[in-house]
Design a protein around this motif. Structure first.
Motif, short mmCIF file in Angstrom:
data_model
loop_
_atom_site.label_atom_id
_atom_site.label_comp_id
_atom_site.label_asym_id
_atom_site.label_seq_id
_atom_site.Cartn_x
_atom_site.Cartn_y
_atom_site.Cartn_z
N ALA A 144 0.86 -1.20 0.00
CA ALA A 144 0.00 0.00 0.00
C ALA A 144 0.88 1.24 0.00
CB ALA A 144 -0.94 0.00 1.20
N TRP A 145 0.39 2.31 -0.65
CA TRP A 145 1.18 3.55 -0.79
C TRP A 145 1.23 4.32 0.51
CZ3 TRP A 145 4.21 3.76 -4.71
CH2 TRP A 145 3.85 3.22 -5.95
N SER A 146 2.39 4.97 0.71
CA SER A 146 2.49 5.94 1.81
C SER A 146 1.90 7.28 1.33
CB SER A 146 3.96 6.12 2.21
OG SER A 146 4.72 6.66 1.13
N TRP A 190 8.05 18.27 -8.39
CA TRP A 190 7.60 16.88 -8.28
C TRP A 190 7.37 16.51 -6.82
CZ3 TRP A 190 10.95 14.27 -5.21
CH2 TRP A 190 12.26 14.77 -5.09
N ARG A 191 6.65 15.45 -6.65
CA ARG A 191 6.46 14.83 -5.34
C ARG A 191 6.48 13.31 -5.51
NH1 ARG A 191 0.00 15.55 -3.88
NH2 ARG A 191 -0.82 14.54 -5.78
N SER A 192 6.78 12.55 -4.39
CA SER A 192 6.92 11.08 -4.48
C SER A 192 6.21 10.39 -3.33
CB SER A 192 8.41 10.70 -4.48
OG SER A 192 8.99 11.06 -3.24
N ARG A 193 6.06 9.09 -3.47
CA ARG A 193 5.51 8.22 -2.41
C ARG A 193 6.15 6.85 -2.54
NH1 ARG A 193 -0.67 6.99 -4.66
NH2 ARG A 193 -0.01 6.31 -6.78
N GLU A 194 6.07 6.08 -1.46
CA GLU A 194 6.68 4.75 -1.43
C GLU A 194 5.64 3.69 -1.14
OE1 GLU A 194 9.69 4.87 1.51
OE2 GLU A 194 11.09 6.05 0.29
N CYS A 195 5.91 2.49 -1.71
CA CYS A 195 5.00 1.34 -1.46
C CYS A 195 5.47 0.66 -0.19
CB CYS A 195 5.02 0.40 -2.66
SG CYS A 195 3.80 -0.94 -2.57
N ASP A 242 2.19 -5.95 -5.58
CA ASP A 242 2.79 -4.62 -5.50
C ASP A 242 1.71 -3.54 -5.61
OD1 ASP A 242 5.38 -5.51 -5.21
OD2 ASP A 242 5.74 -5.62 -7.38
N CYS A 243 2.11 -2.34 -5.22
CA CYS A 243 1.19 -1.21 -5.34
C CYS A 243 0.97 -0.85 -6.81
CB CYS A 243 1.74 0.01 -4.59
SG CYS A 243 2.07 -0.29 -2.83
N HIS A 244 -0.22 -0.42 -7.12
CA HIS A 244 -0.54 0.00 -8.49
C HIS A 244 -0.55 1.52 -8.56
CE1 HIS A 244 -1.49 -4.01 -9.92
NE2 HIS A 244 -2.20 -4.21 -8.80
N GLY A 245 -0.01 2.05 -9.63
CA GLY A 245 0.02 3.51 -9.81
C GLY A 245 1.43 4.03 -9.78
#
Length: 872
Positions: free
Chosen positions: A278-280, A295-300, A311-314
């Motif tokens: 799941a995404w943070s 830009w911005r980011s997130r981690e699974c 795995d997380c989708h997207g």
């Protein structure tokens, strides 16, 4: 008589040569009278004028002769041939006085000539065999001896063997041969050898058959290899998996034993449940870049996917264009310069740290080398470290007490010896006994009295140890750490030495040593193989040892390379026995090595388990040592008196077992034990008793001797056998017994016992029943070794490196007569440690430490570089 008168009348025939003596062209031959049928004797001579028979010194009547005259055509000389018949009645008249014989006497004008004697015997063959074969059940590949002594007869009977009424021909089957005593020997039993065997004796009179002996060759079942473990029964969570095996390697046949143990094993398994990723949360937007984007980011990672989860989708990165006023342009290349400067700074820090580490290592290495190079160890005496309880006011002394009942002891301070009195050798001060430095050492130790039942109970819950004895009589155990120790089974010659540092530091092992009875452990033997040692277990198997432990046990082989092929066998966890070492050959692995001495062997092993020494004879000169021991009742209230003669493998453990058995029977030793060398000649062992005063004693033995079959002794699977001589005294007042007992192998070695004692009060040999060896089954730490720990370390550090003039561990091995094992010692990280470990195993507890010290000191003198000027 008329025959004599006729024999003396000479009527030379015409044409007879006056200067030739007669010679026989045909002489009478030995014959046998079968039943009542008369036999005929004939002879022919030339030149002859008269021929007559003389039987047992008397002339046969002329009328009983049948004579034929002829002439030799080539020489013209006269030829005479004569025949007589001999009946059974004529022979029986002199039966028992002498043998019946007849001889021809021929005359010519020149004199007389006598023929050879021909003996006439009455042929017969008695009905009853002196010994008949008996039925047996034998394991496949085991040897079989079927005895047969044919009936008495004249001429002696010829013997042949039938297998299911078909003739057995040794010329067509190399697995079969017939001994000169007419016994049928099958070298290795095969399934095809299951049959009825009959001994047939025959001569010209009759043909006799023995009773048939049924031989059944059985095959004990053996397990196949385990299948692979099945998959876990659940796809998520706790379940089980199993594996199986079948009793088909081989399948039991003809009544053979079925496989022992389980055919299915189950074990618990846990399958981790899959977790989907799941995404943070998204990070904050970055500043606008040169391209007018941020830009911005997130981690699974909340949670991360694991155990096969999805795995997380997207997308994990989101990029957007900045608006016109919010986008500022940075100088080109500024960010790259900052990155390069940071990388250079990190590299400089790493190089500085590496230099500091190298300097610290060199400083420590220099101090260690100076200590190793100092050789005062070679001139110092061997003074055992005196271990005593520490006093409250002196906490700096190391105290190690293996006999304490506590399970954990903590020691703090320096390791150095205490000098308790002037009687001990004073050691010089110096680096040899320098302190180890302050520190804490933890030693776990078990008390046999307090933990015996608990230890055995823990072992019995594990499937591999279910065949271990439940008592502690043939078992020793203890808890050990890196200091090492020793396990001993008293009065058996069996011990296990765990050298220092064999157990990794920080680990504590519960170790056991067990002596098995042969009937408890099935050890398959093939062909001419024989068990030469006790079967010994040490464990638990699978523990990690960084140096080999040494297992010591006795053996009964008279070893020689041309007569024996000796192997060390080890039992796997599946129960099969494997050859792990062949003595005298290059070892196939460095895990095992064996030092074979006259009466004991020392096995180096880095893997604990169940071991036995097995030999295969290469010639009939191969021999095993048997110990012969005589026992009799200590009290005899009745007229009968039994003497028991034991034939046992010459190892201490078997003698201990026999002594314990006789103590239960109330027996006493009546003669010093003797050693007999029993050869692989297929001949049995015989026992007889002689020279008893017939006015006081009589023997109830019906035969002239007793016999123990060869294979019962040679296999070694029965560690001791005995025969009993039952005697009867004619009066209860008779107490003095004098006789001789002979024990011998047919066509081999033998021993005799002269028995002369008072059965009521003679106890001359009672000391043999008292065990010679007493001691603690488990010794932990320094108390288990003759060589003090610090001195041992100094010897190792001084002799392991190659020395000038050969003053190193090779010279020490030569001085201790161990130079035949140099290749094994050289394969180890510390050859000197291996030599000292073997010395400890061979010489504890009565070894002469002074001789070892002298050997080490002499090595030091060979290399002057090892000593300073002052020390020289």
């Amino acid at each position: 008589t008329g025959a004599q008168q006729s024999a003396t009348v000479a009527n030379p025939a015409s044409g007879a040569s006056p200067d030739l003596l007669p010679h026989f062209q045909l002489e009478p031959e030995d014959v046998y009278i079968v039943k009542n049928k008369a036999v005929s004797l004939a002879c022919r001579a030339t030149p002859a004028t008269q021929i007559y028979f003389k039987c047992n010194g008397e002339w046969v009547h002329q009328g009983d002769h049948v004579t034929q005259h002829s002439t030799n055509r080539s020489t013209g000389l006269p030829v005479m041939e004569v025949r007589i018949e001999v009946t059974r009645q004529q022979v029986e008249k002199i039966f028992g006085l002498e043998e019946y014989w007849c001889q021809c006497v021929a005359w010519s004008s020149s004199g007389t000539t006598k023929s050879q004697k021909a003996f006439v015997r009455i042929a017969y063959l008695r009905k009853n065999f002196e010994q008949e074969p008996t039925a047996r059940e034998v394991s496949i590949e085991q040897g079989i001896v079927l005895p047969c002594r044919p009936p008495e007869g004249i001429p002696p009977a010829e013997v042949e063997w039938l297998r299911n009424e078909e003739l057995v021909d040794p010329a067509l089957d190399s697995n079969v041969y017939v001994t000169p005593e007419h016994s049928l020997v099958l070298r290795q039993a095969r399934l095809a050898d299951t049959a009825n065997y009959t001994c047939v004796a025959k001569n010209i009179v009759a043909r006799r058959r023995s009773a048939s002996a049924a031989i059944i060759v059985y095959v004990n079942g053996g397990w196949s290899t385990w299948t692979q473990w099945s998959g876990c029964s659940t796809s998520c969570g706790r379940g089980w998996q199993k594996r199986s095996r079948t009793c088909t390697n081989p399948t039991p046949l003809n009544g053979g034993a079925f496989c022992e143990g389980q055919n299915v094993q189950k074990t618990a398994c846990t399958t981790l449940c899959p977790v989907d990723g799941a995404w943070s949360e998204w990070s904050k937007w970055s500043e606008c870049g040169a391209e007018c984007t941020h830009w911005r980011s997130r981690e699974c990672s909340e949670p991360a996917p694991r155990n096969g989860g999805r795995d997380c989708h997207g997308p994990e990165l989101d990029t957007r264009n900045c608006t016109s006023e919010l986008c500022t342009h940075a100088a080109p290349g500024a960010e790259d310069v900052a990155l390069y400067v940071g990388l250079v700074a990190v590299a400089v820090c790493l190089v500085l740290l590496l230099l500091v580490g190298v300097l610290v290592y060199c400083r420590k290495k220099g101090g260690l080398d100076a200590d190793v190079a100092d050789s005062s160890i070679l001139t110092a005496g061997f003074q055992p470290v005196s271990i005593k309880p520490s006093k409250a006011d002196n906490p700096s002394l190391l105290t190690i007490q293996p006999d304490l009942s506590t399970t954990t002891m903590t020691y703090q301070g320096s390791l150095c010896p205490r000098q308790d009195g002037p009687a001990k050798l004073q050691l010089p001060n110096g680096h040899l006994l320098s302190p180890l430095g302050a520190g804490r050492h933890t030693l776990h130790h078990s008390s046999p009295a307090a933990e015996g039942a608990d230890f055995v109970a823990r072992l019995s819950t594990q499937s591999y140890f279910r065949s271990l004895p439940r008592g502690t009589n043939n078992m020793a155990y203890g808890t050990f750490n890196f200091l090492g120790g020793r396990l001993m089974i008293p009065n058996t010659g069996i011990s296990l030495l765990i050298p220092p540092d064999a157990i990794p530091r920080g680990k504590i092992y519960e170790v056991y040593l067990t002596l098995h009875k042969q009937e408890e452990v099935r050890l398959p033997l093939a062909g001419c193989q024989t068990l030469l040692s006790p079967i010994v277990s040490c464990g638990p198997p699978g523990v990690l040892l960084t140096r080999p432990a040494i297992l010591a046990m006795g053996h009964c082989v008279e070893a020689s390379a041309e007569n024996w092929s000796i192997r060390l066998k080890k039992q796997s966890c599946e129960g099969t026995w494997e050859d792990v070492l062949q003595l005298g050959a290059e070892p196939c692995t460095e895990l095992y090595y064996c030092q074979l001495e006259a009466q004991a062997c020392y096995v180096f092993t880095e893997q604990l388990g169940r071991f036995a020494l097995v030999g295969e004879s290469l010639s009939m000169a191969a021999s095993k040592r048997l110990k012969l021991v005589l026992f009799a009742p200590a009290a005899c209230p009745s007229l009968e008196y039994n003497i028991r003669v034991y034939c046992l493998s010459d190892t201490q453990d078997v003698l201990k077992e026999v002594i314990q058995l006789e103590k239960q029977l109330g027996g006493q030793l009546i003669g010093a034990p003797r050693v007999l060398h029993f050869k692989d000649s297929y001949h049995n062992l015989r026992l007889s008793i002689h020279d008893m005063p017939s006015s006081l004693w009589k023997s109830k033995l019906l035969a002239s001797y007793q016999e123990i079959p060869f294979y019962h002794i040679w296999s070694g699977l029965q560690p001791f056998l005995h025969c009993t001589f039952t005697l009867e005294r004619l009066s209860t007042s008779t107490c003095e017994l004098a006789c001789k007992i002979w024990v011998w192998q047919v066509e081999g070695d033998g021993q005799s016992f002269t028995v002369n004692f008072n059965i009521a009060k003679d106890t001359r040999f009672s000391d043999w029943l008292v065990p010679d060896e007493v001691g603690t089954p488990a010794l932990v730490g320094p108390s288990a070794f003759k060589i003090p720990f610090l001195i041992r370390q100094k010897i190792i550090s001084s002799l392991d490196p190659p020395g000038t003039r050969g003053a190193d561990w090779r010279t020490l091995a030569q001085k201790l007569n161990l130079d035949s094992h140099l290749s094994f010692f050289a394969s180890k990280a510390s050859p000197t440690a291996m030599i000292l470990n073997l010395w400890e195993a061979r010489h504890f507890p009565n070894g002469n430490l002074s001789q070892l010290a002298a050997a080490v000191a002499e090595i030091g003198k060979q290399d002057g570089a090892l000593f300073s000027e002052a020390e020289c």
